[in-house]
Design a protein around this motif. Structure first.
Motif, PDB file in Angstrom:
ATOM      1  N   GLY A  10       0.788  -1.227   0.000  1.00 20.37           N
ATOM      2  CA  GLY A  10       0.000   0.000   0.000  1.00 20.37           C
ATOM      3  C   GLY A  10       0.819   1.274   0.000  1.00 20.37           C
ATOM      4  N   CYS A  11       2.129   1.162   0.194  1.00 17.34           N
ATOM      5  CA  CYS A  11       2.966   2.373   0.231  1.00 17.34           C
ATOM      6  C   CYS A  11       2.816   3.146  -1.076  1.00 17.34           C
ATOM      7  CB  CYS A  11       4.425   2.012   0.472  1.00 17.34           C
ATOM      8  SG  CYS A  11       4.811   1.641   2.186  1.00 17.34           S
ATOM      9  N   GLY A  12       2.552   4.421  -0.946  1.00 14.04           N
ATOM     10  CA  GLY A  12       2.353   5.282  -2.110  1.00 14.04           C
ATOM     11  C   GLY A  12       0.903   5.439  -2.504  1.00 14.04           C
ATOM     12  N   SER A  13      -0.001   4.723  -1.836  1.00 10.06           N
ATOM     13  CA  SER A  13      -1.418   4.788  -2.213  1.00 10.06           C
ATOM     14  C   SER A  13      -2.033   6.152  -1.953  1.00 10.06           C
ATOM     15  CB  SER A  13      -2.231   3.714  -1.477  1.00 10.06           C
ATOM     16  OG  SER A  13      -1.863   2.443  -1.919  1.00 10.06           O
ATOM     17  N   LEU A  14      -1.718   6.770  -0.822  1.00 14.44           N
ATOM     18  CA  LEU A  14      -2.271   8.104  -0.557  1.00 14.44           C
ATOM     19  C   LEU A  14      -1.807   9.099  -1.614  1.00 14.44           C
ATOM     20  CD1 LEU A  14      -2.046   8.587   3.313  1.00 14.44           C
ATOM     21  CD2 LEU A  14      -4.079   8.394   1.905  1.00 14.44           C
ATOM     22  N   ARG A  15      -0.538   9.034  -1.969  1.00 10.56           N
ATOM     23  CA  ARG A  15      -0.029   9.949  -3.001  1.00 10.56           C
ATOM     24  C   ARG A  15      -0.652   9.629  -4.358  1.00 10.56           C
ATOM     25  NH1 ARG A  15       6.107   9.279  -1.904  1.00 10.56           N
ATOM     26  NH2 ARG A  15       5.347   7.459  -0.824  1.00 10.56           N
ATOM     27  N   ALA A  16      -0.925   8.345  -4.612  1.00  7.83           N
ATOM     28  CA  ALA A  16      -1.585   7.970  -5.867  1.00  7.83           C
ATOM     29  C   ALA A  16      -3.023   8.499  -5.900  1.00  7.83           C
ATOM     30  CB  ALA A  16      -1.569   6.453  -6.044  1.00  7.83           C
ATOM     31  N   VAL A  17      -3.733   8.392  -4.779  1.00 10.81           N
ATOM     32  CA  VAL A  17      -5.100   8.925  -4.718  1.00 10.81           C
ATOM     33  C   VAL A  17      -5.074  10.438  -4.904  1.00 10.81           C
ATOM     34  CG1 VAL A  17      -7.085   9.286  -3.192  1.00 10.81           C
ATOM     35  CG2 VAL A  17      -6.036   7.033  -3.341  1.00 10.81           C
ATOM     36  N   HIS A  18      -4.111  11.103  -4.286  1.00  9.48           N
ATOM     37  CA  HIS A  18      -3.977  12.557  -4.448  1.00  9.48           C
ATOM     38  C   HIS A  18      -3.747  12.896  -5.925  1.00  9.48           C
ATOM     39  CE1 HIS A  18      -2.950  16.671  -3.348  1.00  9.48           C
ATOM     40  NE2 HIS A  18      -1.896  16.567  -4.145  1.00  9.48           N
ATOM     41  N   ALA A  19      -2.874  12.163  -6.572  1.00  7.42           N
ATOM     42  CA  ALA A  19      -2.597  12.413  -7.995  1.00  7.42           C
ATOM     43  C   ALA A  19      -3.844  12.151  -8.845  1.00  7.42           C
ATOM     44  CB  ALA A  19      -1.433  11.542  -8.465  1.00  7.42           C
ATOM     45  N   LEU A  20      -4.561  11.066  -8.561  1.00  6.36           N
ATOM     46  CA  LEU A  20      -5.780  10.779  -9.325  1.00  6.36           C
ATOM     47  C   LEU A  20      -6.843  11.854  -9.098  1.00  6.36           C
ATOM     48  CD1 LEU A  20      -6.134   6.910  -8.930  1.00  6.36           C
ATOM     49  CD2 LEU A  20      -5.608   8.179 -11.019  1.00  6.36           C
ATOM     50  N   ALA A  21      -6.941  12.349  -7.873  1.00  2.84           N
ATOM     51  CA  ALA A  21      -7.906  13.408  -7.584  1.00  2.84           C
ATOM     52  C   ALA A  21      -7.586  14.672  -8.371  1.00  2.84           C
ATOM     53  CB  ALA A  21      -7.930  13.703  -6.091  1.00  2.84           C
ATOM     54  N   HIS A  22      -6.328  14.841  -8.741  1.00  7.84           N
ATOM     55  CA  HIS A  22      -5.912  15.985  -9.549  1.00  7.84           C
ATOM     56  C   HIS A  22      -5.710  15.584 -11.019  1.00  7.84           C
ATOM     57  CE1 HIS A  22      -5.493  18.813  -6.218  1.00  7.84           C
ATOM     58  NE2 HIS A  22      -5.159  17.745  -5.515  1.00  7.84           N
ATOM     59  N   LEU A  23      -6.260  14.404 -11.375  1.00 10.43           N
ATOM     60  CA  LEU A  23      -6.268  13.895 -12.757  1.00 10.43           C
ATOM     61  C   LEU A  23      -4.880  13.668 -13.333  1.00 10.43           C
ATOM     62  CD1 LEU A  23      -9.215  16.042 -14.151  1.00 10.43           C
ATOM     63  CD2 LEU A  23      -9.307  13.768 -13.113  1.00 10.43           C
ATOM     64  N   ASP A  24      -3.931  13.337 -12.489  1.00  7.51           N
ATOM     65  CA  ASP A  24      -2.570  13.039 -12.929  1.00  7.51           C
ATOM     66  C   ASP A  24      -2.362  11.518 -12.851  1.00  7.51           C
ATOM     67  OD1 ASP A  24       0.095  12.922 -13.561  1.00  7.51           O
ATOM     68  OD2 ASP A  24       0.722  14.440 -12.096  1.00  7.51           O
TER      69      ASP A  24
END
Length: 143
Positions: free
Chosen positions: A60-74
């Motif tokens: 799960g490491c990096g999942s929060l940053r991945a969700v943040h990126a997806l929320a900003h459409l990156d």
């Protein structure tokens, strides 16, 4: 068919949708928080306990940053942070959609999420991902 019968059926359908809509609301709220509170900035979220204790990345490491990126459409950055989590999102959306449709139709809930073979395969994929992302040749999987 009378208006009262139709109204009752719609009311029953909406009551059955409380579960799927509740999960969607909770997930939406969590994504909204992660979208606003940047996990790339230190001090906002706790460190992964597994990473803190062992120095190794968990699945799960990096999942929060991945969700943040997806929320900003990156999407590219999200895949860079945790490709397994991004790859699993369509499957999770499918399962949620199937649950919502079954609830709307008034069909009984399924007692199993998926065939056991699929669940064992998923567990094997997660375990292999966990090991490979911590090896030198799998460094591209690390967040």
């Amino acid at each position: 068919m009378s208006f009262a019968t139709t109204e009752r059926r719609v009311g029953d359908r909406l009551r059955e949708l409380r579960g799927p809509l509740g999960v969607a609301a909770a997930a939406g709220a969590a994504v909204a928080v992660v979208a606003v509170v940047d996990p790339n900035q230190p001090g906002h979220y706790p460190t992964c306990p597994f990473l803190w204790i062992t120095g190794l990345y968990c699945p799960g490491c990096g999942s929060l940053r991945a969700v943040h990126a997806l929320a900003h459409l990156d999407v590219v950055k999200a895949v860079d942070m945790n490709p397994l989590m991004v790859a699993m999102l369509p499957l999770l959306l499918f399962w949620w959609g199937r649950w919502a449709v079954r609830a709307w139709q008034g069909r009984p809930r399924r007692t199993t999420l998926a065939h056991p073979a699929w669940l064992w395969a998923f567990l094997a994929i997660v375990m292999v991902y966990w090991v490979v992302r911590n090896l030198p040749f799998g460094a591209f999987l690390a967040p």
